[in-house]
Design a protein around this motif. Structure first.
Motif, mmCIF file in Angstrom:
data_model
loop_
_atom_site.group_PDB
_atom_site.id
_atom_site.type_symbol
_atom_site.label_atom_id
_atom_site.label_comp_id
_atom_site.label_asym_id
_atom_site.label_seq_id
_atom_site.Cartn_x
_atom_site.Cartn_y
_atom_site.Cartn_z
ATOM 1 N N ASN A 274 -27.111 21.327 6.901
ATOM 2 C CA ASN A 274 -26.092 22.279 5.721
ATOM 3 C C ASN A 274 -26.024 21.982 4.956
ATOM 4 N N TYR A 275 -25.923 21.097 3.658
ATOM 5 C CA TYR A 275 -25.140 20.802 2.469
ATOM 6 C C TYR A 275 -26.077 21.014 1.067
ATOM 7 N N ILE A 276 -25.315 21.883 0.547
ATOM 8 C CA ILE A 276 -25.408 22.535 -0.689
ATOM 9 C C ILE A 276 -24.365 22.389 -1.329
ATOM 10 N N GLU A 277 -25.006 22.457 -2.827
ATOM 11 C CA GLU A 277 -23.947 21.925 -3.806
ATOM 12 C C GLU A 277 -23.383 23.269 -4.803
ATOM 13 N N SER A 278 -24.387 24.071 -4.154
ATOM 14 C CA SER A 278 -23.934 25.273 -5.379
ATOM 15 C C SER A 278 -24.318 26.807 -4.681
ATOM 16 N N LEU A 279 -23.884 27.920 -4.033
ATOM 17 C CA LEU A 279 -23.758 28.442 -3.181
ATOM 18 C C LEU A 279 -25.809 29.695 -3.609
ATOM 19 N N GLN A 280 -25.444 28.954 -5.446
ATOM 20 C CA GLN A 280 -26.532 30.581 -6.012
ATOM 21 C C GLN A 280 -27.854 29.629 -5.515
ATOM 22 N N SER A 281 -27.999 28.524 -5.277
ATOM 23 C CA SER A 281 -29.356 27.530 -5.127
ATOM 24 C C SER A 281 -29.980 28.603 -3.794
ATOM 25 N N TYR A 282 -29.222 29.057 -3.147
ATOM 26 C CA TYR A 282 -29.843 30.024 -2.055
ATOM 27 C C TYR A 282 -30.615 31.443 -2.288
ATOM 28 N N GLN B 78 -2.444 23.626 1.186
ATOM 29 C CA GLN B 78 -4.784 23.450 1.187
ATOM 30 C C GLN B 78 -5.335 24.268 0.295
ATOM 31 N N ARG B 79 -5.621 25.621 0.403
ATOM 32 C CA ARG B 79 -5.722 27.133 -0.272
ATOM 33 C C ARG B 79 -6.418 26.565 -2.012
ATOM 34 N N THR B 80 -4.752 26.236 -2.967
ATOM 35 C CA THR B 80 -4.551 25.512 -3.970
ATOM 36 C C THR B 80 -4.889 23.576 -4.357
ATOM 37 N N VAL B 81 -3.782 23.324 -4.452
ATOM 38 C CA VAL B 81 -3.666 21.945 -4.089
ATOM 39 C C VAL B 81 -4.916 21.074 -4.140
ATOM 40 N N GLY B 82 -4.931 21.419 -2.922
ATOM 41 C CA GLY B 82 -6.218 20.508 -2.426
ATOM 42 C C GLY B 82 -7.614 21.577 -2.747
ATOM 43 N N THR B 83 -7.838 22.858 -2.746
ATOM 44 C CA THR B 83 -8.554 23.192 -3.425
ATOM 45 C C THR B 83 -9.446 22.139 -4.727
ATOM 46 N N ALA B 84 -8.372 21.591 -5.365
ATOM 47 C CA ALA B 84 -8.410 21.603 -6.484
ATOM 48 C C ALA B 84 -8.481 19.712 -6.875
ATOM 49 N N VAL B 85 -8.132 18.941 -5.417
ATOM 50 C CA VAL B 85 -8.233 17.926 -5.368
ATOM 51 C C VAL B 85 -10.061 17.721 -4.566
ATOM 52 N N VAL B 86 -10.253 18.435 -4.144
ATOM 53 C CA VAL B 86 -11.698 18.729 -3.859
ATOM 54 C C VAL B 86 -12.216 18.492 -4.864
ATOM 55 N N GLU B 87 -12.489 20.139 -5.534
ATOM 56 C CA GLU B 87 -13.376 19.550 -7.087
ATOM 57 C C GLU B 87 -12.874 18.725 -7.617
ATOM 58 N N ARG B 88 -12.318 17.626 -7.436
ATOM 59 C CA ARG B 88 -11.941 16.166 -8.567
ATOM 60 C C ARG B 88 -13.263 15.393 -7.961
ATOM 61 N N LEU B 89 -13.218 14.950 -6.135
ATOM 62 C CA LEU B 89 -13.815 15.008 -5.780
ATOM 63 C C LEU B 89 -14.833 14.971 -5.887
ATOM 64 N N ALA B 90 -15.524 16.070 -5.114
ATOM 65 C CA ALA B 90 -16.658 16.318 -5.093
ATOM 66 C C ALA B 90 -17.628 15.361 -6.912
ATOM 67 N N ASN B 91 -17.254 15.746 -8.225
ATOM 68 C CA ASN B 91 -17.926 14.829 -8.822
ATOM 69 C C ASN B 91 -18.171 13.617 -8.970
ATOM 70 N N TYR B 92 -17.277 12.807 -8.014
ATOM 71 C CA TYR B 92 -17.566 11.771 -7.635
ATOM 72 C C TYR B 92 -18.622 11.159 -6.614
ATOM 73 N N GLN B 93 -17.923 11.826 -5.447
ATOM 74 C CA GLN B 93 -18.613 11.742 -3.958
ATOM 75 C C GLN B 93 -18.835 13.124 -3.650
ATOM 76 N N PRO B 94 -19.879 13.576 -3.958
ATOM 77 C CA PRO B 94 -19.668 15.066 -3.380
ATOM 78 C C PRO B 94 -20.244 15.178 -2.019
ATOM 79 N N ARG B 95 -20.866 13.853 -1.032
ATOM 80 C CA ARG B 95 -20.842 13.860 0.154
ATOM 81 C C ARG B 95 -20.345 12.913 0.835
ATOM 82 N N ARG B 96 -19.201 12.685 0.403
ATOM 83 C CA ARG B 96 -17.624 12.420 1.496
ATOM 84 C C ARG B 96 -16.892 13.526 2.217
ATOM 85 N N GLN B 97 -17.189 13.296 3.219
ATOM 86 C CA GLN B 97 -16.635 13.399 4.348
ATOM 87 C C GLN B 97 -15.202 14.495 4.005
ATOM 88 N N VAL B 98 -14.429 15.926 4.288
ATOM 89 C CA VAL B 98 -13.151 15.669 3.396
ATOM 90 C C VAL B 98 -13.171 16.749 5.202
#
Length: 361
Positions: free
Chosen positions: A89-97, A160-180
């Motif tokens: 189920n992994y994707i990094e951009s919904l536009q890929s679909y 979680q919808r605000t601060v959590g989203t910002a954290v995920v945005e930064r984390l995905a730059n370095y560890q995109p397959r990190r389980q969150v």
């Protein structure tokens, strides 16, 4: 015998779509089809949600009865399209679909000769198809869009919808397959026959506990949510189906069958007005997976949405794309013509300020 035939039946045709490879290697999607008894120029394309694939044969039955040829798309890395070397189920951009959606639409319209294409998206598939329909709004591909409990926002507290989203945005730059995150088992257990549910499906493709939520995937989802929140300009008629209430995942089974334990239905109702110019909102008393509600509820869901909502949509399909729908008041059916400037150009309000036409069934 193919596993899809075991659950669905041999009347379905399964076609593999070869896609551009990604960093994991080969990528495919799967297009299933079932033709109506009487040949028709109308077709519906179903797109599933997260940790899902097409197995709902009763859904195809209803569309076939309505005179539509039925198609379903297992997106890349889902269901029949999941290959051994891939992250489920992994994707990094919904536009890929867009690649498999474009190819499925081409097959349905160009190869199979259908004049009308209704796209039906469920949950995450509702988000994916909404964004795709917006990007393809000038191409004349989608004639009507039906969204069943579409995932329009994160069903979490504000922090979680605000601060959590910002954290995920930064984390995905370095560890995109990190389980969150993880999905609970309650929803899957409420569906499968072995745990008290009413449905049989492949647990390798749709495990009861779900697949891990990875940072890169969640970032793609949140970016899609943000794009929708700014306002889309889908030009075809849109029917949005959502339950009347949400409930906690720990709610009793009786509550789960009549309420949404996955999404916040308030998010769906609010964001529906940002989809386009003609949006109909239907609120049946049924669960998030209204098409998968338990048998005693499923019939009512089909009666309400497929008979009333689908009939309304089909009447609009033939005229809406050729008519100036104009600007309408929220939750009314009165259409007011746009004023024109002396030069004849329409005075367009900012997209986020243009209310959609929202009809409550």
């Amino acid at each position: 015998m193919d596993s899809s035939e075991v659950i669905l039946g041999a009347e379905y045709t399964v076609r593999t779509l070869a896609l551009q490879p990604d960093d994991e290697g080969e990528v495919t999607a799967t297009l299933l089809s079932r033709k109506a008894t009487v040949p028709a120029g109308r077709a519906v394309l179903y797109v599933h949600g997260f940790v899902d694939y097409f197995f709902q044969g009763h859904l195809a039955d209803e569309w076939i009865k309505a005179g539509y040829d039925f198609y379903a798309l297992d997106l890349r890395k889902y269901g029949r399209s999941l290959l051994p070397h891939q992250t489920p189920n992994y994707i990094e951009s919904l536009q890929s679909y867009d690649e498999e959606l474009d190819e499925a639409a081409r097959i349905i319209k160009d190869e199979d000769g259908h004049d009308v294409l209704v796209v039906l998206g469920h949950s995450t598939g509702g988000l994916v198809t909404s964004l795709w329909a917006h990007r393809r709004r000038f191409d004349g591909i989608v004639d009507a869009l039906v969204l069943n409990s579409p995932w329009f926002d994160l069903n979490k507290p504000f922090f979680q919808r605000t601060v959590g989203t910002a954290v995920v945005e930064r984390l995905a730059n370095y560890q995109p397959r990190r389980q969150v995150g993880v999905l609970g088992q309650r929803y899957g257990q409420s569906l499968h026959v072995t745990t008290g549910g009413a449905w049989d499906f492949n647990l390798a493709w749709k495990p009861l506990e779900g697949f891990p939520v990875l940072a890169g995937w969640l970032r793609a989802i949140r970016r899609g949510h943000a794009e929708l929140a700014k306002g889309l300009d889908i030009r075809c008629p849109v029917l949005v189906c959502a339950s009347t209430a949400s409930a906690a995942e720990t709610a009793p089974l009786e509550t789960i069958s009549s309420a949404d334990i996955v999404l916040d239905v308030r998010h769906i109702a609010d964001r529906s007005t940002r989809l386009g110019r003609l949006v109909t909102l239907a609120r049946p008393t049924a669960a998030s997976t209204t098409w998968r509600s338990r048998p005693n509820r499923r019939g009512a869901g089909f009666s309400r949405k497929s008979s009333a909502g689908l009939a309304h949509m089909c009447r609009k399909v033939l005229t809406a794309r050729r008519t100036n729908l104009g600007r309408t008041d929220r939750c009314t059916t009165q259409v007011r013509k746009r004023r024109r400037s002396p030069e004849g150009d329409r005075r367009r309000r900012p997209r986020c300020l243009r209310p959609a036409r929202r009809l409550c069934l």
